[in-house]
Motif scaffolding. Structure first.
Motif, PDB file in Angstrom:
ATOM      1  N   ARG A 184     -23.819 -56.127  11.207  1.00  0.00           N
ATOM      2  CA  ARG A 184     -23.151 -56.091  12.490  1.00  0.00           C
ATOM      3  C   ARG A 184     -24.035 -56.648  13.563  1.00  0.00           C
ATOM      4  NH1 ARG A 184     -21.937 -50.447  12.879  1.00  0.00           N
ATOM      5  NH2 ARG A 184     -20.162 -50.673  11.897  1.00  0.00           N
ATOM      6  N   ARG A 185     -25.390 -56.704  13.531  1.00  0.00           N
ATOM      7  CA  ARG A 185     -26.037 -57.378  14.529  1.00  0.00           C
ATOM      8  C   ARG A 185     -25.931 -58.853  14.369  1.00  0.00           C
ATOM      9  NH1 ARG A 185     -29.540 -52.995  13.287  1.00  0.00           N
ATOM     10  NH2 ARG A 185     -30.812 -54.234  11.751  1.00  0.00           N
ATOM     11  N   ILE A 186     -25.676 -59.501  13.056  1.00  0.00           N
ATOM     12  CA  ILE A 186     -25.867 -60.856  12.804  1.00  0.00           C
ATOM     13  C   ILE A 186     -24.489 -61.092  13.249  1.00  0.00           C
ATOM     14  CG2 ILE A 186     -25.313 -62.473  10.986  1.00  0.00           C
ATOM     15  CD1 ILE A 186     -27.267 -60.923   9.253  1.00  0.00           C
ATOM     16  N   ALA A 187     -23.198 -60.522  13.059  1.00  0.00           N
ATOM     17  CA  ALA A 187     -22.062 -60.830  13.705  1.00  0.00           C
ATOM     18  C   ALA A 187     -22.089 -60.979  15.098  1.00  0.00           C
ATOM     19  CB  ALA A 187     -20.785 -59.836  13.007  1.00  0.00           C
ATOM     20  N   TYR A 188     -22.735 -59.981  15.749  1.00  0.00           N
ATOM     21  CA  TYR A 188     -22.850 -59.859  17.057  1.00  0.00           C
ATOM     22  C   TYR A 188     -23.527 -61.059  17.513  1.00  0.00           C
ATOM     23  CZ  TYR A 188     -23.395 -58.438  21.813  1.00  0.00           C
ATOM     24  OH  TYR A 188     -23.409 -58.341  23.433  1.00  0.00           O
ATOM     25  N   ALA A 189     -24.619 -61.532  17.042  1.00  0.00           N
ATOM     26  CA  ALA A 189     -25.437 -62.598  17.388  1.00  0.00           C
ATOM     27  C   ALA A 189     -24.536 -63.747  17.449  1.00  0.00           C
ATOM     28  CB  ALA A 189     -26.636 -62.436  16.636  1.00  0.00           C
ATOM     29  N   LEU A 190     -23.776 -64.010  16.417  1.00  0.00           N
ATOM     30  CA  LEU A 190     -22.874 -65.118  16.325  1.00  0.00           C
ATOM     31  C   LEU A 190     -22.078 -65.262  16.984  1.00  0.00           C
ATOM     32  CD1 LEU A 190     -22.834 -65.189  12.381  1.00  0.00           C
ATOM     33  CD2 LEU A 190     -24.160 -67.019  13.793  1.00  0.00           C
ATOM     34  N   THR A 191     -21.412 -64.120  17.565  1.00  0.00           N
ATOM     35  CA  THR A 191     -20.039 -64.068  18.428  1.00  0.00           C
ATOM     36  C   THR A 191     -20.229 -63.698  19.898  1.00  0.00           C
ATOM     37  OG1 THR A 191     -19.510 -61.869  18.057  1.00  0.00           O
ATOM     38  CG2 THR A 191     -18.809 -63.521  16.435  1.00  0.00           C
ATOM     39  N   GLY A 192     -21.166 -63.088  20.085  1.00  0.00           N
ATOM     40  CA  GLY A 192     -21.617 -62.519  21.535  1.00  0.00           C
ATOM     41  C   GLY A 192     -20.624 -61.492  22.160  1.00  0.00           C
ATOM     42  N   ASP A 194     -14.227 -57.983  13.966  1.00  0.00           N
ATOM     43  CA  ASP A 194     -13.400 -58.756  13.238  1.00  0.00           C
ATOM     44  C   ASP A 194     -14.033 -59.574  12.336  1.00  0.00           C
ATOM     45  OD1 ASP A 194     -11.432 -57.447  14.652  1.00  0.00           O
ATOM     46  OD2 ASP A 194     -11.001 -59.137  16.248  1.00  0.00           O
ATOM     47  N   LEU A 195     -14.935 -60.272  12.665  1.00  0.00           N
ATOM     48  CA  LEU A 195     -15.585 -61.205  11.977  1.00  0.00           C
ATOM     49  C   LEU A 195     -16.292 -60.648  10.726  1.00  0.00           C
ATOM     50  CD1 LEU A 195     -16.958 -64.092  11.220  1.00  0.00           C
ATOM     51  CD2 LEU A 195     -18.742 -63.491  12.711  1.00  0.00           C
TER      52      LEU A 195
END
Length: 165
Positions: free
Chosen positions: A22-30, A37-38
């Motif tokens: 989840r942290r990776i996805a957030y870091a990628l999308t902001g 969703d990602l």
């Protein structure tokens, strides 16, 4: 492997790695909503490939690669760039306030150009090697090094500026 074993192994992996993914996805999308969703899309794709990937032992690397590539695909879609609206939606307050430094870092990350942000996240947050980062992003080792150098310099400048403001 029967379906129950497959589901149990997949569930164990997801439960154990969900906060990190989840942290990776957030870091990628902001954006928390896009990140969810990602991540949902990535986990669905991972589930389909699970029997093949689980035997090879590359579950997490494969999931990271799905996250990065799915994010790139989403950004290329024209509907992602357009947000027509007549009325702005009300935003709910965050359930828990984030740590000030983490917030400043995420803000600074989002200020970076997309490719620099991805390189910095993969190289310096996830600790991937230059070669692994290049492979996941489909770019050369030299491009990873230059994006990493420029991204770190820009991050440092942004964070120093934030402290002085």
């Amino acid at each position: 492997m029967n379906r129950d074993e497959r589901d149990a192994q997949f569930t164990d992996f997801v439960v154990g790695r969900l906060p990190h993914l989840r942290r990776i996805a957030y870091a990628l999308t902001g954006d928390r909503h896009h990140a969810e969703d990602l991540l949902q899309t990535a986990l669905a794709k991972l589930y389909v490939a699970w029997p093949r990937i689980h035997h090879e032992g590359g579950e997490e690397a494969y999931c990271r690669q799905i996250l990065v590539r799915t994010n790139i695909d989403d950004l290329r879609r024209s509907w992602r760039r357009e947000w027509p609206t007549e009325v702005l939606p009300e935003h709910a307050a965050d359930a828990a306030p984030s740590i000030e430094e983490r917030s400043a870092l995420f803000d600074a990350l989002q200020a970076l150009p997309e490719q620099q942000r991805k390189v910095v996240v993969l190289r310096h947050w996830l600790g991937l090697s230059v070669r692994e980062t290049a492979s996941e992003l489909g770019i050369s080792d030299g491009t990873v090094k230059s994006h990493s150098s420029r991204g770190l310099s820009a991050l440092e400048a942004l964070l120093v500026q934030e402290r002085h403001d």
